[in-house]
Motif scaffolding. Structure first.
Motif, PDB file in Angstrom:
ATOM      1  N   TYR A 131       0.820  -1.215   0.000  1.00 31.94           N
ATOM      2  CA  TYR A 131       0.000   0.000   0.000  1.00 31.94           C
ATOM      3  C   TYR A 131       0.855   1.266   0.000  1.00 31.94           C
ATOM      4  N   VAL A 132       2.170   1.105  -0.039  1.00 34.30           N
ATOM      5  CA  VAL A 132       3.071   2.259  -0.041  1.00 34.30           C
ATOM      6  C   VAL A 132       3.302   2.680  -1.483  1.00 34.30           C
ATOM      7  N   ALA A 133       2.823   3.857  -1.855  1.00 33.36           N
ATOM      8  CA  ALA A 133       3.002   4.371  -3.212  1.00 33.36           C
ATOM      9  C   ALA A 133       4.341   5.092  -3.301  1.00 33.36           C
ATOM     10  N   SER A 134       5.163   4.705  -4.275  1.00 32.16           N
ATOM     11  CA  SER A 134       6.467   5.335  -4.435  1.00 32.16           C
ATOM     12  C   SER A 134       6.568   5.947  -5.824  1.00 32.16           C
ATOM     13  N   GLY A 135       6.887   7.234  -5.870  1.00 32.21           N
ATOM     14  CA  GLY A 135       7.074   7.909  -7.145  1.00 32.21           C
ATOM     15  C   GLY A 135       5.767   8.207  -7.853  1.00 32.21           C
ATOM     16  N   PRO A 136       5.846   8.932  -8.966  1.00 23.33           N
ATOM     17  CA  PRO A 136       4.641   9.273  -9.732  1.00 23.33           C
ATOM     18  C   PRO A 136       4.058   8.056 -10.423  1.00 23.33           C
ATOM     19  N   SER A 137       2.803   8.148 -10.790  1.00 20.05           N
ATOM     20  CA  SER A 137       2.148   7.043 -11.485  1.00 20.05           C
ATOM     21  C   SER A 137       2.766   6.862 -12.863  1.00 20.05           C
ATOM     22  N   PRO A 138       3.092   5.626 -13.258  1.00 26.16           N
ATOM     23  CA  PRO A 138       3.655   5.400 -14.591  1.00 26.16           C
ATOM     24  C   PRO A 138       2.626   5.566 -15.704  1.00 26.16           C
ATOM     25  N   TYR A 139       1.344   5.607 -15.344  1.00 21.67           N
ATOM     26  CA  TYR A 139       0.285   5.791 -16.333  1.00 21.67           C
ATOM     27  C   TYR A 139      -0.866   6.531 -15.648  1.00 21.67           C
ATOM     28  N   PRO A 140      -0.844   7.875 -15.697  1.00 22.66           N
ATOM     29  CA  PRO A 140      -1.812   8.678 -14.923  1.00 22.66           C
ATOM     30  C   PRO A 140      -3.276   8.367 -15.211  1.00 22.66           C
ATOM     31  N   ALA A 141      -3.600   7.871 -16.394  1.00 25.22           N
ATOM     32  CA  ALA A 141      -5.001   7.568 -16.704  1.00 25.22           C
ATOM     33  C   ALA A 141      -5.537   6.433 -15.842  1.00 25.22           C
ATOM     34  N   LEU A 142      -4.638   5.606 -15.298  1.00 25.48           N
ATOM     35  CA  LEU A 142      -5.038   4.533 -14.394  1.00 25.48           C
ATOM     36  C   LEU A 142      -4.974   5.111 -12.983  1.00 25.48           C
ATOM     37  N   VAL A 143      -6.042   5.804 -12.591  1.00 26.30           N
ATOM     38  CA  VAL A 143      -6.043   6.598 -11.363  1.00 26.30           C
ATOM     39  C   VAL A 143      -6.071   5.698 -10.139  1.00 26.30           C
ATOM     40  N   GLY A 144      -5.223   6.009  -9.162  1.00 29.41           N
ATOM     41  CA  GLY A 144      -5.229   5.243  -7.921  1.00 29.41           C
ATOM     42  C   GLY A 144      -3.907   5.323  -7.209  1.00 29.41           C
ATOM     43  N   GLY A 145      -3.786   4.519  -6.156  1.00 35.04           N
ATOM     44  CA  GLY A 145      -2.604   4.532  -5.322  1.00 35.04           C
ATOM     45  C   GLY A 145      -1.649   3.403  -5.656  1.00 35.04           C
ATOM     46  N   ALA A 146      -1.092   2.820  -4.594  1.00 36.05           N
ATOM     47  CA  ALA A 146      -0.008   1.851  -4.760  1.00 36.05           C
ATOM     48  C   ALA A 146      -0.438   0.619  -5.554  1.00 36.05           C
ATOM     49  N   GLN A 147      -1.646   0.110  -5.308  1.00 39.90           N
ATOM     50  CA  GLN A 147      -2.062  -1.108  -5.997  1.00 39.90           C
ATOM     51  C   GLN A 147      -2.202  -0.892  -7.504  1.00 39.90           C
ATOM     52  N   MET A 148      -2.772   0.247  -7.891  1.00 38.39           N
ATOM     53  CA  MET A 148      -2.944   0.525  -9.311  1.00 38.39           C
ATOM     54  C   MET A 148      -1.613   0.879  -9.970  1.00 38.39           C
ATOM     55  N   ARG A 149      -0.718   1.501  -9.222  1.00 38.71           N
ATOM     56  CA  ARG A 149       0.602   1.801  -9.787  1.00 38.71           C
ATOM     57  C   ARG A 149       1.391   0.513 -10.018  1.00 38.71           C
ATOM     58  N   ALA A 150       1.255  -0.425  -9.091  1.00 38.63           N
ATOM     59  CA  ALA A 150       1.925  -1.714  -9.266  1.00 38.63           C
ATOM     60  C   ALA A 150       1.373  -2.439 -10.495  1.00 38.63           C
ATOM     61  N   LEU A 151       0.046  -2.359 -10.697  1.00 40.74           N
ATOM     62  CA  LEU A 151      -0.569  -2.971 -11.871  1.00 40.74           C
ATOM     63  C   LEU A 151      -0.054  -2.316 -13.148  1.00 40.74           C
ATOM     64  N   ALA A 152       0.047  -0.981 -13.140  1.00 37.24           N
ATOM     65  CA  ALA A 152       0.537  -0.272 -14.316  1.00 37.24           C
ATOM     66  C   ALA A 152       1.977  -0.671 -14.635  1.00 37.24           C
ATOM     67  N   ARG A 153       2.831  -0.763 -13.614  1.00 36.00           N
ATOM     68  CA  ARG A 153       4.221  -1.166 -13.853  1.00 36.00           C
ATOM     69  C   ARG A 153       4.294  -2.584 -14.420  1.00 36.00           C
TER      70      ARG A 153
END
Length: 459
Positions: A131-153
């Motif tokens: 649940y720890v979000a690190s850095g900017p979202s790699p794909y801003p259209a996929l709005v959300g926190g750590a879980q969605m950023r991990a999915l985008a990566r």
């Protein structure tokens, strides 16, 4: 970070981690609190350990400070007792709520929602670091926190690979946004063409996908290019692939195996260069076992599976999603006070992000008609308002047994069929069910959450 340090905005309280065995917390699990909403800056993640965590406006050193008038000086504490983390209200002025019920002492369970003053947290008993979000979202259209950023990566890492992608998730979670992301990052110069396999009549689906030749059937007066051919050197997005009829499944398997299509009425196949991204809310493995979906096609589609968590499992994304939808629909000037945000956090959003966006659009329309700028509960959908009925009442009456304080004391949940029967008989009245079962309302809410049941569906 030493456990004695008082967390500031952007910090994380770090103490010894814990790992879960079945229903019991063991060392290195990573239990903690995830912030859902607060009217003041607070850490996004608070780790829990052996030392008790005092929470309040002015807690002792090592506690969690919430500098807000709705919070008592020392409001509550969380401490480890055997295999559980126990939350205790310390005679606070405004009380401590779990899943919308006022509690005094309660053994916490995974994804319990805790409200202290106007700050709302989610308790997680494992894997707090995800649940720890690190850095900017790699794909801003996929709005959300750590879980969605991990999915985008995860998806960006395989986007350029020549393999199909299967996107799994409930209705309204954003599967088409994920498909668009995969296509945009793939580097393929063609377009993305999308079709909803559940929305097209069975007798038309094959022709929509693969096209047809003049004279293939009555009324076919000219050639028609199918969806697959229009996506040449691009991506075909097949939404609700689990509802594709058997005949079309055979043709799709041929496409994946040979990179060829055979339009209706054609005598020879045509070569195509497309990448297939499919999506479904169904359990395809289960449908294969039931003989409703081809196993060989499932194996081909499942080159890489990406699962989107439902909104109820990532309520920490609500703040970002609400801000996004307000901006998207011209409501950048609108505010949501604590009462409105508490309602959004308390509701479980069975139709996910799509339902949330509709709720925000509705609220903006009502505010515009009134000339107002602050969202109140009455501006939110009726389903959200109903979910707030009884919010803040005591978890149990004096005649009921006290809440459990350890995992061993937790009640054995009734079967899903029993819960459905109770909800039907009491027309979704949670208090009446709690009285019949002689359990806390908070426990009934937990059981409903376990089976993904909503009292609204039984009213």
């Amino acid at each position: 970070m030493p456990a004695s340090r008082t967390p500031r905005h952007g910090d994380e309280t770090a103490t010894q981690d814990f790992r879960t065995a079945p229903r019991e917390l063991q060392p290195n699990a990573g239990a903690g609190l995830v912030l859902l909403y607060a009217p003041v800056p607070l850490p996004e993640v608070i780790r829990l350990g052996d030392a008790q965590l005092a929470i309040g406006r002015e807690p002792p050193p090592g506690g969690l400070a919430i500098p807000h008038s709705a919070v008592s000086r020392i409001h509550a504490r969380i401490h480890r007792a055997g295999g559980s983390f126990v939350l205790t209200d310390l005679d606070s002025r405004n009380g401590t709520l779990v899943d919308g019920c006022r509690v005094r002492t309660l053994a916490l369970e995974h994804e319990d929602e805790i409200r202290i003053g106007d700050a709302i947290f989610k308790f997680v008993e494992r894997d707090i670091d995800k649940y720890v979000a690190s850095g900017p979202s790699p794909y801003p259209a996929l709005v959300g926190g750590a879980q969605m950023r991990a999915l985008a990566r995860e998806l960006l890492a395989i986007a350029r690979a020549d393999l199909p992608v299967l996107v799994l998730g409930e209705t309204g979670t954003g599967k088409e946004v994920v498909a668009q992301m995969v296509h945009a990052a793939s580097g393929r110069p063609g377009r993305i063409s999308a079709i909803n396999c559940a929305a097209i009549p069975v007798n038309l689906l094959e022709s929509e996908l693969f096209g047809y030749k003049r004279g293939a059937f009555s009324g076919a007066e000219r050639d028609k290019v199918g969806l697959v051919a229009t996506a040449q050197r691009g991506t075909v997005f097949l939404d609700e692939i689990g509802d594709m009829p058997a005949d079309a499944q055979v043709k799709l398997l041929r496409l994946l195996e040979t990179r060829e299509i055979l339009p209706l009425g054609a005598v020879s196949p045509e070569k195509v260069d497309v990448r297939v991204v499919s999506a479904t809310h169904r359990d395809l493995a289960e449908r294969v076992q039931a003989g409703q979906f081809r196993g060989d096609l499932y194996a081909r589609l499942n080159g890489h599976a990406a699962r989107i968590p439902p909104l109820r499992a990532r309520k920490e994304d609500l703040r970002a999603l609400v801000a996004h939808f307000l901006e998207k629909h011209g409501g950048g000037h609108v505010t949501l006070p604590a009462a409105a945000m508490a309602a959004l956090c308390h509701y479980d959003w069975p139709y996910n992000v799509r339902e949330l966006e509709a709720a925000i659009k509705r609220a903006l329309a009502l505010l515009s008609a009134e000339g107002a700028r602050e969202v109140e509960l009455r501006h939110l959908p009726e389903s959200v308002q109903r979910a707030m009925e009884g919010y803040g009442t005591e978890a149990s009456s004096p005649s009921l047994p006290p809440p459990a304080t350890s995992a061993a004391q937790r009640a054995v949940p009734p079967e899903e069929a029993t819960m459905r029967e109770l909800l039907t008989r009491h027309r979704g009245n949670v208090s009446a069910i709690a009285k019949e079962l002689r359990k806390d309302r908070v426990q009934v809410h937990r059981w409903m959450k376990r089976y993904h049941l909503s009292p609204d569906d039984f009213r």
